[in-house]
Design an enzyme around this catalytic site. Structure first.
Site, mmCIF file in Angstrom:
data_model
loop_
_atom_site.group_PDB
_atom_site.id
_atom_site.type_symbol
_atom_site.label_atom_id
_atom_site.label_comp_id
_atom_site.label_asym_id
_atom_site.label_seq_id
_atom_site.Cartn_x
_atom_site.Cartn_y
_atom_site.Cartn_z
ATOM 1 N N HIS A 82 -60.913 45.031 105.988
ATOM 2 C CA HIS A 82 -59.507 45.022 106.400
ATOM 3 C C HIS A 82 -59.133 46.448 106.761
ATOM 4 O O HIS A 82 -59.194 47.343 105.918
ATOM 5 C CB HIS A 82 -58.598 44.490 105.286
ATOM 6 C CG HIS A 82 -57.151 44.472 105.681
ATOM 7 N ND1 HIS A 82 -56.567 43.394 106.311
ATOM 8 C CD2 HIS A 82 -56.183 45.422 105.554
ATOM 9 C CE1 HIS A 82 -55.295 43.668 106.547
ATOM 10 N NE2 HIS A 82 -55.035 44.890 106.098
ATOM 11 N N CYS A 83 -58.753 46.661 107.999
ATOM 12 C CA CYS A 83 -58.414 48.001 108.478
ATOM 13 C C CYS A 83 -56.925 48.266 108.258
ATOM 14 O O CYS A 83 -56.073 47.590 108.842
ATOM 15 C CB CYS A 83 -58.763 48.134 109.964
ATOM 16 S SG CYS A 83 -58.464 49.792 110.612
ATOM 17 N N VAL A 84 -56.625 49.240 107.418
ATOM 18 C CA VAL A 84 -55.220 49.544 107.107
ATOM 19 C C VAL A 84 -54.525 50.202 108.295
ATOM 20 O O VAL A 84 -53.291 50.144 108.403
ATOM 21 C CB VAL A 84 -55.121 50.451 105.865
ATOM 22 C CG1 VAL A 84 -55.630 49.734 104.631
ATOM 23 C CG2 VAL A 84 -55.883 51.756 106.073
ATOM 24 N N MET A 87 -53.882 47.194 110.539
ATOM 25 C CA MET A 87 -53.193 46.122 109.821
ATOM 26 C C MET A 87 -53.741 44.753 110.214
ATOM 27 O O MET A 87 -53.006 43.803 110.471
ATOM 28 C CB MET A 87 -51.676 46.184 110.051
ATOM 29 C CG MET A 87 -50.995 47.337 109.323
ATOM 30 S SD MET A 87 -51.331 47.318 107.548
ATOM 31 C CE MET A 87 -50.544 45.788 107.069
#
Length: 306
Positions: A82-84, A87
C-alpha cells in the site's frame, strides 16, 4: 539550452504525472464480480498461499498472492504494497504503471541533475577566472567555488541539488523492484519469505515429494491452462519430521496422527530437513523475462514444468 532540450524537457516532465494518475485511479481490488477470474490468475504454492482461506472482511476465498488491505478495505490481487504517497494499493492492475513511474522519475532526476550541472557549469565559466578554475584542486576550494556559483544562480542551483539528493532514492526503489521481479516476488511476499528463512535456519522445515507420500492430495491448478512452473514439494513446519501414521494437512503444512499421538513411532524417511531457503520451490519465479511479462500482465501460461 539547445533546441533538443527545449523539445524533450516538457515531455519528460509530463510523463511521471501521467503515470501517477494511472497508479492512483487504477484499482486491483477483488470483488464478487471478478472473484472467479482472480481465483484462476495464480495457483496456490502451498508455501506462502494455501487454498481454503476465507477473508473474514470480504467473505470470499482469498485468491493466491492476494492480501486484504485494511486501509483500502478490500482484497487486492497480486498485492505488492500500500503506497502512502499514492493512497492506493499497488497490485496486479497498476504494478506496471508503478514500475514505469519509478523508471520515469529516475530518468527525470538523473537527466535534470546533469542538465542543471551543465547550466551551472556555464555560470562557473562566466564568473570564475580560468586561473582560479585551474587551482580547484582540494575539496575545500572546490566546494567554495561551487557554493559561489549556486548563490549566483539560486533557482537552478537549488533544484539541481534537490535532484542530486533524491535521484539515489528513486533509483534504489527501481533497483529493488527489479530484484523482486527477478526473484519472482512481491514486496508482500518478500516479507513472507523472510519468515520462512528464519524457520529454515532454525531447522523447523521438512520437505518430501508429493509422489513419495501415500495419500498426499494432488496438486490442483484452477486455471484453464497450466501454470508454467509447478512443484511437487510437500512441506511440514512442526519442528520435527513426521512420524509414521500421520495425516498431512496440505493447506497448513501441519500433521496429525491416527490414534495416540504420544506413542513411540519411527520417523518417516521420506521427509528431509531443509537448511537453505533456496531449497524451497517458488512457483512464481518463472525466469526474469516471464516474471517481467507477468508484471506487465502479458500472457505467461505456457507449459514448462520443473
Amino acid at each position: 539550452m539547445s533546441s533538443t532540450h527545449h523539445f524533450w524537457v516538457p515531455g519528460i516532465v509530463i510523463v511521471p504525472y501521467v503515470l501517477i494518475y494511472k497508479c492512483v485511479v487504477t484499482k486491483s481490488f477483488i470483488t464478487l464480480e471478478n472473484h472467479a477470474e482472480e481465483m484462476k490468475r495464480y495457483p496456490y504454492d502451498r508455501v506462502l498461499f494455501h487454498p481454503g482461506h476465507l477473508c473474514s472482511t470480504c467473505d470470499f476465498l482469498k485468491p493466491a498472492r492476494s492480501k486484504h488491505c485494511s486501509i483500502c478495505q478490500a482484497c487486492v490481487s497480486r498485492h505488492d504494497h500500500h503506497c502512502v504517497w499514492l493512497m492506493n494499493c499497488i497490485g496486479a492492475n497498476n504494478y506496471k504503471y508503478f514500475l514505469l513511474l519509478l523508471l520515469a522519475v529516475s530518468i527525470l532526476l538523473i537527466y535534470g541533475t546533469l542538465l542543471g550541472y551543465s547550466l551551472l557549469y556555464q555560470t562557473l565559466r562566466e564568473i570564475v577566472p580560468p586561473d582560479v578554475q585551474a587551482a580547484m584542486k582540494g575539496w575545500s576550494m572546490y566546494l567554495h567555488v561551487w557554493s559561489i556559483v549556486i548563490t549566483r544562480d539560486p533557482k537552478i542551483g537549488t533544484v539541481t541539488m534537490l535532484m542530486l539528493m533524491t535521484a539515489p532514492l528513486a533509483v534504489a526503489f527501481l533497483v529493488y523492484h527489479t530484484y523482486l521481479i527477478w526473484a519472482g516476488m512481491t514486496t508482500n511476499e518478500s516479507a513472507k519469505w523472510a519468515d520462512w528463512k528464519e524457520d529454515v535456519l532454525d531447522g523447523f522445515v521438512f520437505r518430501a515429494r508429493r509422489g513419495q507420500i501415500q495419500g498426499a492430495p494432488p496438486y490442483v491448478d484452477l486455471s484453464d491452462q497450466p501454470w508454467p512452473v509447478q512443484s511437487d514439494q510437500l512441506l511440514v513446519t512442526d519442528g520435527q519430521p513426521p512420524l509414521e501414521g500421520y495425516i498431512l494437512d496440505d493447506t497448513s503444512n501441519r500433521v496429525s496422527y491416527h490414534g495416540d499421538a504420544n506413542r513411540a513411532r519411527p520417523v518417516d524417511p521420506q521427509w528431509v530437513g531443509i537448511h537453505n531457503i533456496r531449497d524451497l520451490d517458488n512457483i512464481y519465479d518463472m525466469g526474469f523475462r516471464r516474471n517481467l511479462a507477468d508484471a506487465f500482465e502479458l500472457p505467461v501460461r505456457q507449459k514448462a514444468c520443473i
